[in-house]
Design a protein around this motif. Sequence first.
Motif, PDB file in Angstrom:
ATOM      1  N   ALA A 175       0.838  -1.207   0.000  1.00  0.00           N
ATOM      2  CA  ALA A 175       0.000   0.000   0.000  1.00  0.00           C
ATOM      3  C   ALA A 175       0.869   1.252   0.000  1.00  0.00           C
ATOM      4  CB  ALA A 175      -0.928  -0.007   1.216  1.00  0.00           C
ATOM      5  N   MET A 176       1.925   1.253   0.815  1.00  0.00           N
ATOM      6  CA  MET A 176       2.810   2.419   0.868  1.00  0.00           C
ATOM      7  C   MET A 176       3.565   2.588  -0.443  1.00  0.00           C
ATOM      8  SD  MET A 176       4.210   2.505   4.802  1.00  0.00           S
ATOM      9  CE  MET A 176       5.086   0.948   4.685  1.00  0.00           C
ATOM     10  N   MET A 177       4.015   1.485  -1.016  1.00  0.00           N
ATOM     11  CA  MET A 177       4.745   1.566  -2.288  1.00  0.00           C
ATOM     12  C   MET A 177       3.846   2.086  -3.409  1.00  0.00           C
ATOM     13  SD  MET A 177       6.962  -1.972  -2.033  1.00  0.00           S
ATOM     14  CE  MET A 177       7.684  -1.800  -3.665  1.00  0.00           C
ATOM     15  N   SER A 194      -3.750  10.495  -2.162  1.00  0.00           N
ATOM     16  CA  SER A 194      -3.347   9.401  -1.279  1.00  0.00           C
ATOM     17  C   SER A 194      -4.513   8.949  -0.400  1.00  0.00           C
ATOM     18  CB  SER A 194      -2.176   9.859  -0.399  1.00  0.00           C
ATOM     19  OG  SER A 194      -1.884   8.893   0.576  1.00  0.00           O
ATOM     20  N   ARG A 195      -5.298   9.890   0.089  1.00  0.00           N
ATOM     21  CA  ARG A 195      -6.435   9.541   0.938  1.00  0.00           C
ATOM     22  C   ARG A 195      -7.490   8.758   0.163  1.00  0.00           C
ATOM     23  NH1 ARG A 195      -6.854  15.303   4.236  1.00  0.00           N
ATOM     24  NH2 ARG A 195      -5.262  14.789   5.808  1.00  0.00           N
ATOM     25  N   LEU A 200      -9.821   3.276  -0.915  1.00  0.00           N
ATOM     26  CA  LEU A 200     -10.064   2.122  -1.783  1.00  0.00           C
ATOM     27  C   LEU A 200      -9.399   0.867  -1.214  1.00  0.00           C
ATOM     28  CD1 LEU A 200      -9.524   3.872  -5.226  1.00  0.00           C
ATOM     29  CD2 LEU A 200     -11.633   2.750  -4.502  1.00  0.00           C
ATOM     30  N   MET A 201      -8.164   1.024  -0.740  1.00  0.00           N
ATOM     31  CA  MET A 201      -7.437  -0.123  -0.212  1.00  0.00           C
ATOM     32  C   MET A 201      -8.039  -0.617   1.096  1.00  0.00           C
ATOM     33  SD  MET A 201      -3.423   0.317  -1.090  1.00  0.00           S
ATOM     34  CE  MET A 201      -2.876   0.103  -2.784  1.00  0.00           C
ATOM     35  N   ARG A 206     -11.032  -5.143   4.154  1.00  0.00           N
ATOM     36  CA  ARG A 206     -12.041  -5.508   5.144  1.00  0.00           C
ATOM     37  C   ARG A 206     -12.567  -6.922   4.891  1.00  0.00           C
ATOM     38  NH1 ARG A 206     -15.880  -1.067   7.940  1.00  0.00           N
ATOM     39  NH2 ARG A 206     -16.325  -2.317   9.797  1.00  0.00           N
ATOM     40  N   ALA A 207     -12.826  -7.642   5.970  1.00  0.00           N
ATOM     41  CA  ALA A 207     -13.302  -9.023   5.852  1.00  0.00           C
ATOM     42  C   ALA A 207     -14.641  -9.093   5.124  1.00  0.00           C
ATOM     43  CB  ALA A 207     -13.412  -9.644   7.242  1.00  0.00           C
TER      44      ALA A 207
END
Length: 225
Positions: A175-177, A194-195, A200-201, A206-207
């Motif tokens: 996610a950071m990359m 970024s937000r 989205l991520m 989420r389960a």
Amino acid sequence: MRRTVTEHPVRLTKVRVVTAEVTQKLRSDARDNRLRILAVARAAFAAEGLDVPIREIARRAQVGAATVYRHFPTKEALFTEAFAEPMATCSAIVAEGMAAADPWRGFSLVIEKLMTVHALDRGFSRAFTSRLPPAVDYFTADRDRTLRLLLQLIRRAKEAGDLRADFVLEDIVLAMMATEGIRAESSELKVAASRRLAALMIQSFRANPVPTPLPPAVRLPLSAR
């Protein structure tokens, strides 16, 4: 001409003023050199790793190698100092997430804030996720503590039933990359993009995903090949 007694304190005062001005100028120059060395080192380490020579960092910073060593006795000390502030920021973000009463809320906060930090500082993103030698002991120890807290946060979110069971720590690294691909005309637009990416991520992590409104879309430069 005979000098009066009162002239001596006056002359001494002038000498002290000039000396103070020179000292202040030297301190200002040293401070500027230090900041320039740190900025150059941060960019160099991010792009080339710890293999970049001190002499090359000195050349880019427009100072002598002796000046670099006067501020930073070793390359590892320079690396640690160059990334000390963003490392402290990341540690504080993870600690804030751990303090949240709701595990999922704490996890989501950490993902969003870490992605924002890395979107603004790609150099630190690479330093944080790179394999580093043991000599960078302080930075490595601080990073390892942060990673252990992240693992605890992941476990809490899974135990609460909110985070998908197959999520792993490396997914946070991914996610950071991903934020390195953000190209925007200003820091404000980078943060906004970024937000949205983080939202989205987070939904995909989420389960049992529940669609929620995303942050506003950001107009980014598009190029066709």
